[in-house]
Design an enzyme around this catalytic site. Sequence first.
Site, PDB file in Angstrom:
ATOM      1  N   CYS A   1       0.391   3.476   2.948  1.00 31.55           N
ATOM      2  CA  CYS A   1       1.006   2.907   4.157  1.00 31.55           C
ATOM      3  C   CYS A   1       2.502   3.214   4.179  1.00 31.55           C
ATOM      4  O   CYS A   1       3.085   3.503   5.230  1.00 31.55           O
ATOM      5  CB  CYS A   1       0.807   1.394   4.193  1.00 31.55           C
ATOM      6  SG  CYS A   1      -0.915   0.888   4.035  1.00 31.55           S
TER       7      CYS A   1
ATOM      8  N   CYS B   1       0.860  -1.189   0.000  1.00 30.44           N
ATOM      9  CA  CYS B   1       0.000   0.000   0.000  1.00 30.44           C
ATOM     10  C   CYS B   1       0.896   1.240   0.000  1.00 30.44           C
ATOM     11  O   CYS B   1       1.716   1.415   0.902  1.00 30.44           O
ATOM     12  CB  CYS B   1      -0.903  -0.022   1.222  1.00 30.44           C
ATOM     13  SG  CYS B   1      -1.566   1.583   1.683  1.00 30.44           S
TER      14      CYS B   1
ATOM     15  N   ASP C   1      31.508  16.701 -25.236  1.00 31.54           N
ATOM     16  CA  ASP C   1      32.957  16.623 -25.336  1.00 31.54           C
ATOM     17  C   ASP C   1      33.235  15.861 -26.640  1.00 31.54           C
ATOM     18  O   ASP C   1      32.361  15.156 -27.147  1.00 31.54           O
ATOM     19  CB  ASP C   1      33.497  15.863 -24.117  1.00 31.54           C
ATOM     20  CG  ASP C   1      34.967  15.555 -24.235  1.00 31.54           C
ATOM     21  OD1 ASP C   1      35.730  16.481 -24.553  1.00 31.54           O
ATOM     22  OD2 ASP C   1      35.345  14.397 -24.025  1.00 31.54           O
TER      23      ASP C   1
END
Length: 685
Positions: free
Chosen positions: A15, A12, A393
Amino acid sequence: MEKVYRLDGLDCANCAAKIERSVQQINGVENAQVDFISTKLTIVAPEKDIERVSEEAKAVINKLEPEVEVNNIQTEKNEESAKGKIIQIATALVGLGLLLIFSPVMPWKLVAYLILYLWIGYDVLKTALINIFHGEIFDENFLMAIATIGAIAIGEYPEAVAVMLFYQVGEFFQDYAVEKSRKSIRSLLAIRPDSVNLIQNDAVKKVAPETIKVGDQILIKPGEKVPLDGIVKEGNSMLDTSALTGESVPRSIYPADQILSGFINQSGQLTVEVTTTFGESTVSKILDLVENASSKKAPAENFITSFARYYTPIVVGLAVLLAVVPPLVTGDPFYDWIYRALTFLVISCPCALVISVPLSFFGGIGGASKAGILIKGSNYIETLANVETLVFDKTGTLTKGVFEVQQVETTIDRNVFLRYVASAEQSSSHPMAQSIVKYVDQPLLPVSELKEIAGFGISVMIETHRLLVGNEKLLAEARVSFPVIDQIGTIVYVAMDGNYIGHLVIADELKDNVAEALEKAKELGVKRTVMLTGDNQRIADTIGKKIGIDQVYSELLPEDKVHYLEEELKREHKTAFVGDGMNDAPVLARSDIGIAMGGLGSDAAIEAADVVIMDDQPAKIPVAIRIARKTMSIVKQNIVFAIGVKILVLILGALGFATMYAAVFADVGVTVIAVVNAMRCLKIK
């Protein structure tokens, strides 16, 4: 000090948020974070307090969520839990069907419905009650409990049982979808070795990878995972590198080649000398980064967490007002308005958002990993999706970074010339110097009076001769007359005893499909590409034109790269810097998002970059951008869909046009659809 636990049985998202808030409030906790997707609890506290804090955290979790177990490792209880839930739902479905058929002629039907209601809803009622005593009232368990108990109170027994049953069915499919997503991620990371074949005293024995030391020799048999980084000493083979790099074509490996953990040995037997411990190996770093990536939350995730925390109490308050105010004002019966309020409560559960949004991001990270792209967190997905400027680069990023001698011109004997030049360069670690030494297959001469001149070259004595080896500035500074060579590549001029004696042309090859990669990036919405390089202007401009770079800055020192990146950042476009991760760490860190090329196994790349392209190919950059943008698209779809449906059904419920069955769809149905949609992120290519 940091401790990490697995929260087994955590299914959950709300939760998880409650546990995180409660653990953060424990005295001595510096930081606590619950990752719902990986079910990890991370606690940071002073070393002297960590044991006490951990015990208190376990006690808090036990009070809040008695069914969640705090363990050091994941236990396999999900299948048993799923079987129990299926039995519970199946028996409730049969029971409800029988009650609907026989209840018209059945005495004590209230008792029968209550028994069935408690059978299917006991865990929801129990959790809601426990949470109320712990001050955590406004969650989905409370909403379902109050709504269904209210339905029983007004005589809607079948509806109360059906709503609780449908809620449990939805929760089952929701848990199934979440667990399937977790398993998909874990399968992507199933590259951690179980054991190692250690060669010791001419015998081979299986040992744990954690016990291997640098310098040990190990045996890798056909079909086995490469357990640790190392150098091949004996044997040759084909390696499956797809788990790390996403490459579908096997890679050949020979003695003296580097081999990385996570590869799979396909054919020959290999003897490998270990170069890193297990904790520092490539596979361990990658596993750690991917498993912890979801802890770096994107702004969208943080918004949803805050939204859910305040949204639910507000909706509960509105439901109370809806049940009380209209009948007092209009004189209508309370029954209709209480029913509407109960429907309103069922609709209000924010599970669809709380679960699907982080799951979408985690799926995007997992999908990228499968493609050989390591994204360190959800926040970087959101940034990457908005990138409009790519700054590159050159050496090791757009080019292979492997310098080779392409041409040799000299006024003296060619072999003597090459021997002198290679001898002069033998002590230099510069890639170009090493390419010359590698090119010359002759015994080298001793040198003396070696002097390196930064930005110019070297001066050295060999035998009785003074040699100058470097660029045109070096010879001009020494007042040596020389012809200016007009060729693509780096020109290494050589003078001996004050006279020009020749030059070498050294070139670095472009990587495959660079131009196509940049074109695809622009098709995805990248507006500007820039190249920063220390190479001379002519070479840089030629390469830039060849691959379609918009802006080229050349002849730069490392600090100049930061300056030009700052200039790009002033344009207020999201800017990504793509570098090799070794000498570009300052620029990688300064950009909005740093992408490391050639960084597989490189500490600097993994540390400084936000995204690591694991096979060193620029072609993966548009793939990374596409994954990020599709992930963000799915996140937005879920947010709009979930909020849109809820608002619509909330309005209909308040007006009396939506039943509790519609409310269940607005809660559980929307959640399942959103989670299934989120799982699409795992399949983005």
